[in-house]
Scaffold this motif. Structure first.
Motif, PDB file in Angstrom:
ATOM      1  N   GLU A 124      98.717  44.982  57.125  1.00 50.56           N
ATOM      2  CA  GLU A 124     100.075  45.311  56.672  1.00 50.56           C
ATOM      3  C   GLU A 124     100.084  45.813  55.231  1.00 50.56           C
ATOM      4  O   GLU A 124     101.021  46.514  54.815  1.00 50.56           O
ATOM      5  CB  GLU A 124     100.976  44.070  56.798  1.00 50.56           C
ATOM      6  N   ILE A 125      99.094  45.433  54.423  1.00 46.90           N
ATOM      7  CA  ILE A 125      99.018  45.901  53.041  1.00 46.90           C
ATOM      8  C   ILE A 125      97.577  46.280  52.737  1.00 46.90           C
ATOM      9  O   ILE A 125      96.645  45.923  53.477  1.00 46.90           O
ATOM     10  CB  ILE A 125      99.509  44.831  52.029  1.00 46.90           C
ATOM     11  N   THR A 126      97.401  46.985  51.621  1.00 47.17           N
ATOM     12  CA  THR A 126      96.068  47.386  51.207  1.00 47.17           C
ATOM     13  C   THR A 126      95.501  46.401  50.194  1.00 47.17           C
ATOM     14  O   THR A 126      96.249  45.594  49.583  1.00 47.17           O
ATOM     15  CB  THR A 126      96.105  48.790  50.566  1.00 47.17           C
ATOM     16  N   LEU A 127      94.188  46.484  49.982  1.00 48.74           N
ATOM     17  CA  LEU A 127      93.534  45.618  49.002  1.00 48.74           C
ATOM     18  C   LEU A 127      94.022  45.928  47.587  1.00 48.74           C
ATOM     19  O   LEU A 127      94.168  45.026  46.750  1.00 48.74           O
ATOM     20  CB  LEU A 127      92.005  45.811  49.093  1.00 48.74           C
ATOM     21  N   GLY A 128      94.269  47.191  47.324  1.00 51.08           N
ATOM     22  CA  GLY A 128      94.773  47.586  46.002  1.00 51.08           C
ATOM     23  C   GLY A 128      96.118  46.966  45.688  1.00 51.08           C
ATOM     24  O   GLY A 128      96.399  46.588  44.544  1.00 51.08           O
ATOM     25  N   LEU A 129      96.978  46.833  46.731  1.00 55.04           N
ATOM     26  CA  LEU A 129      98.294  46.200  46.522  1.00 55.04           C
ATOM     27  C   LEU A 129      98.126  44.728  46.169  1.00 55.04           C
ATOM     28  O   LEU A 129      98.849  44.209  45.303  1.00 55.04           O
ATOM     29  CB  LEU A 129      99.129  46.338  47.787  1.00 55.04           C
ATOM     30  N   ILE A 130      97.159  44.045  46.826  1.00 56.02           N
ATOM     31  CA  ILE A 130      96.921  42.630  46.496  1.00 56.02           C
ATOM     32  C   ILE A 130      96.492  42.484  45.040  1.00 56.02           C
ATOM     33  O   ILE A 130      96.981  41.618  44.307  1.00 56.02           O
ATOM     34  CB  ILE A 130      95.842  42.039  47.426  1.00 56.02           C
ATOM     35  N   VAL A 131      95.563  43.367  44.620  1.00 57.45           N
ATOM     36  CA  VAL A 131      95.093  43.319  43.229  1.00 57.45           C
ATOM     37  C   VAL A 131      96.244  43.598  42.276  1.00 57.45           C
ATOM     38  O   VAL A 131      96.416  42.918  41.242  1.00 57.45           O
ATOM     39  CB  VAL A 131      93.952  44.338  43.022  1.00 57.45           C
ATOM     40  N   GLY A 132      97.074  44.584  42.606  1.00 52.92           N
ATOM     41  CA  GLY A 132      98.218  44.916  41.744  1.00 52.92           C
ATOM     42  C   GLY A 132      99.215  43.786  41.640  1.00 52.92           C
ATOM     43  O   GLY A 132      99.694  43.439  40.550  1.00 52.92           O
ATOM     44  N   THR A 134      98.760  40.467  42.227  1.00 57.43           N
ATOM     45  CA  THR A 134      98.223  39.300  41.505  1.00 57.43           C
ATOM     46  C   THR A 134      98.102  39.581  40.001  1.00 57.43           C
ATOM     47  O   THR A 134      98.294  38.680  39.183  1.00 57.43           O
ATOM     48  CB  THR A 134      96.846  38.924  42.072  1.00 57.43           C
ATOM     49  N   THR A 135      97.783  40.825  39.655  1.00 57.26           N
ATOM     50  CA  THR A 135      97.687  41.179  38.231  1.00 57.26           C
ATOM     51  C   THR A 135      99.042  41.067  37.550  1.00 57.26           C
ATOM     52  O   THR A 135      99.183  40.463  36.477  1.00 57.26           O
ATOM     53  CB  THR A 135      97.137  42.610  38.066  1.00 57.26           C
ATOM     54  N   TYR A 136     100.059  41.639  38.195  1.00 59.42           N
ATOM     55  CA  TYR A 136     101.388  41.585  37.595  1.00 59.42           C
ATOM     56  C   TYR A 136     101.979  40.170  37.638  1.00 59.42           C
ATOM     57  O   TYR A 136     102.736  39.778  36.745  1.00 59.42           O
ATOM     58  CB  TYR A 136     102.329  42.575  38.293  1.00 59.42           C
ATOM     59  N   PHE A 137     101.624  39.402  38.673  1.00 59.34           N
ATOM     60  CA  PHE A 137     102.069  38.005  38.713  1.00 59.34           C
ATOM     61  C   PHE A 137     101.467  37.231  37.532  1.00 59.34           C
ATOM     62  O   PHE A 137     102.123  36.377  36.929  1.00 59.34           O
ATOM     63  CB  PHE A 137     101.653  37.359  40.038  1.00 59.34           C
ATOM     64  N   GLY A 138     100.212  37.552  37.206  1.00 57.80           N
ATOM     65  CA  GLY A 138      99.578  36.930  36.040  1.00 57.80           C
ATOM     66  C   GLY A 138     100.292  37.287  34.751  1.00 57.80           C
ATOM     67  O   GLY A 138     100.410  36.458  33.843  1.00 57.80           O
ATOM     68  N   LEU A 139     100.797  38.538  34.662  1.00 56.82           N
ATOM     69  CA  LEU A 139     101.551  38.937  33.466  1.00 56.82           C
ATOM     70  C   LEU A 139     102.857  38.154  33.351  1.00 56.82           C
ATOM     71  O   LEU A 139     103.316  37.855  32.246  1.00 56.82           O
ATOM     72  CB  LEU A 139     101.847  40.441  33.519  1.00 56.82           C
ATOM     73  N   ILE A 140     103.448  37.830  34.512  1.00 55.38           N
ATOM     74  CA  ILE A 140     104.693  37.050  34.481  1.00 55.38           C
ATOM     75  C   ILE A 140     104.409  35.598  34.117  1.00 55.38           C
ATOM     76  O   ILE A 140     105.155  34.974  33.357  1.00 55.38           O
ATOM     77  CB  ILE A 140     105.396  37.118  35.852  1.00 55.38           C
ATOM     78  N   THR A 141     103.349  35.033  34.663  1.00 54.63           N
ATOM     79  CA  THR A 141     103.087  33.609  34.460  1.00 54.63           C
ATOM     80  C   THR A 141     102.620  33.288  33.041  1.00 54.63           C
ATOM     81  O   THR A 141     102.772  32.148  32.597  1.00 54.63           O
ATOM     82  CB  THR A 141     102.022  33.123  35.451  1.00 54.63           C
ATOM     83  N   ARG A 142     102.061  34.270  32.342  1.00 53.73           N
ATOM     84  CA  ARG A 142     101.569  33.991  30.986  1.00 53.73           C
ATOM     85  C   ARG A 142     102.689  33.490  30.071  1.00 53.73           C
ATOM     86  O   ARG A 142     102.547  32.458  29.421  1.00 53.73           O
ATOM     87  CB  ARG A 142     100.906  35.236  30.409  1.00 53.73           C
ATOM     88  N   PRO A 143     103.852  34.188  29.978  1.00 49.56           N
ATOM     89  CA  PRO A 143     104.938  33.627  29.152  1.00 49.56           C
ATOM     90  C   PRO A 143     105.529  32.343  29.724  1.00 49.56           C
ATOM     91  O   PRO A 143     105.997  31.482  28.983  1.00 49.56           O
ATOM     92  CB  PRO A 143     105.980  34.754  29.127  1.00 49.56           C
TER      93      PRO A 143
END
Length: 438
Positions: A124-132, A134-143
């Motif tokens: 249903e999704i690509t590997l690149g979408l998973i990486v994208g 999780t990366t952006y989720f990490g940017l949210i969780t940092r603050p």
């Protein structure tokens, strides 16, 4: 922006993120609810502890004289322990809750990876979408990881601010009326018209006071302690409002004048002086910040303290310590006289400043006070014979009422209460004061 991007990439990830956000916000809200009361209690305990320390230093002589060192240490330990308890409670809450946020966010990261992996396996999704994602989720969780320590600091500051606002938001009971006038160029006439006053309901202090004082007149107030002499004079500066009646200055009701302009016309000198931690010049200039050096020197000369000031290495720039601790009692009183002189008031209120000093200082203060009273309406609470004999009129008070008015000679010959009061209060000072040139 990241949330919009997640919806744009994949609606399922956007919905998952929105689903977990309320849980994170609820977690932070619970943290604040637990921490805020502790911080309020902590700031209150800190205020009491600080006040206790200040009182200990201010009253160090009395503590030593009465041998109450152990009692003060015990009191300090009590308040210090209470403050410590609140700090420990706050630290425990922080230790429990703050590490939980990174833990929850890590679990969410793992959950997102698991969901992403399942969706990837199902095509249903690509590997690149998973990486994208999780990366952006990490940017949210940092603050978000840093948010709880920030909330702790915010709550601590909020509690301190609330303590200050409690004081700042106290409504003034005595205010300027909407159309209050500026009191300027007065002659110094004062009228008490049927004035009554009480500090608390049911405890009357003054009863129906009627008194007319001419411009430039010196009026002495005498009577036993607690009859309302100080209260009567304090009403002129509107530190308290009368319950009934009116007080007029030059036929203008003091309620119709601005407080600032009213108090600028009145100089007050009490037995208990207060000096600020600063230089001699700063303290003399306090009532008139724009006073020139020539005015300061003239005031000091008139107050009989100029010689002492010039004997100091830094002269007018000499520091006098907190509450004038580096000065003797007589020096402090003469410095306060100079402070009053610089304001050049038309009305003087004096609670006999020479009552508690030695003979040498007393003679200098009497001379300074006489200089101060020239061409001014002067109201004096009399403790000394020289005040009685120099007064144009004497107001005798008893039980909150005026029972007699007249000169010393008139009253001593006609009023039995005055005769008895004068004999008990002033005879001990007669021999000392008779030697002065009055």
């Amino acid at each position: 922006g990241i949330l919009i991007l997640m919806f744009f990439w994949d609606v399922q990830f956007g919905i998952l993120f929105l689903f977990f956000m309320p849980a994170l916000l609820l977690f932070m809200r619970q943290f604040m609810r637990k921490l805020t009361p502790i911080h309020r209690k902590s700031r209150k305990a800190h205020g009491i502890l600080t006040a206790s320390i200040r009182d200990t230093f201010d009253g160090i002589r009395e503590i030593k004289i009465y041998g109450q060192e152990a009692q003060m240490f015990s009191q300090f330990d009590k308040w210090n322990q209470e403050y410590l308890d609140t700090v420990v409670q706050s630290s425990i809450i922080r230790a429990k809750w703050i590490p939980m946020m990174p833990y929850l966010l890590s679990l969410l990261s793992v959950f997102f990876l698991m969901i992403g992996g399942l969706l990837y396996i199902n095509g249903e999704i690509t590997l690149g979408l998973i990486v994208g994602v999780t990366t952006y989720f990490g940017l949210i969780t940092r603050p978000l990881r840093e948010l709880l320590p920030g909330i702790h600091g915010f709550n601590h500051s909020k509690a301190a601010t609330e303590r200050m606002l409690e004081i700042f938001n106290i409504e003034r009971s005595i205010k300027d009326t909407p159309n209050a006038c500026q009191l300027r160029n007065i002659k110094g006439k004062i009228d008490y018209v049927n004035v009554s006053f009480s500090y608390f309901e049911g405890t009357q202090i003054l009863y129906n006071i009627d008194l007319k004082i001419k411009p430039g007149e010196m009026v002495a107030f005498v009577g036993p302690s607690g009859v309302g002499k100080t209260t009567l004079l304090s009403l002129i500066t509107r530190f308290y409002e009368v319950d009934n009646g009116n007080i007029l200055i030059d036929d203008i009701d003091i309620k119709d004048c601005t407080l600032k302009s009213l108090r600028q016309q009145i100089g007050t000198l009490m037995q208990n002086t207060f000096l600020f931690d600063g230089s001699i010049a700063d303290n003399i200039r306090f009532g008139n910040p724009g006073a020139t050096m020539d005015q300061l020197e003239k005031a000091a000369e008139t107050a009989q303290i100029a010689d002492f000031i010039h004997s100091l290495p830094k002269k007018y720039n000499s520091l006098i310590g907190e509450r004038g601790i580096k000065l003797s009692g007589g020096q402090a009183q003469r410095l306060c006289l100079a402070r009053v002189l610089v304001t050049d008031p038309k009305i003087l209120i004096l609670d006999e400043p020479t009552a508690e000093v030695d003979a040498i200082t007393d003679s200098k203060l009497i001379s300074a006070v006489r200089n101060l009273m020239k061409n001014k309406t002067t109201l004096v609470i009399a403790h000394r014979l020289w005040t009685i004999k120099n007064a144009d009129r004497i107001v005798v008070m008893k039980d909150g009422r005026i029972v007699a008015i007249g000169s010393h000679n008139e009253l001593i010959n006609t009023r039995k209460f005055y005769q008895e009061f004068f004999a008990s209060q002033f005879k001990d000072n007669t021999s000392k004061d008779e030697g002065e040139k009055i």
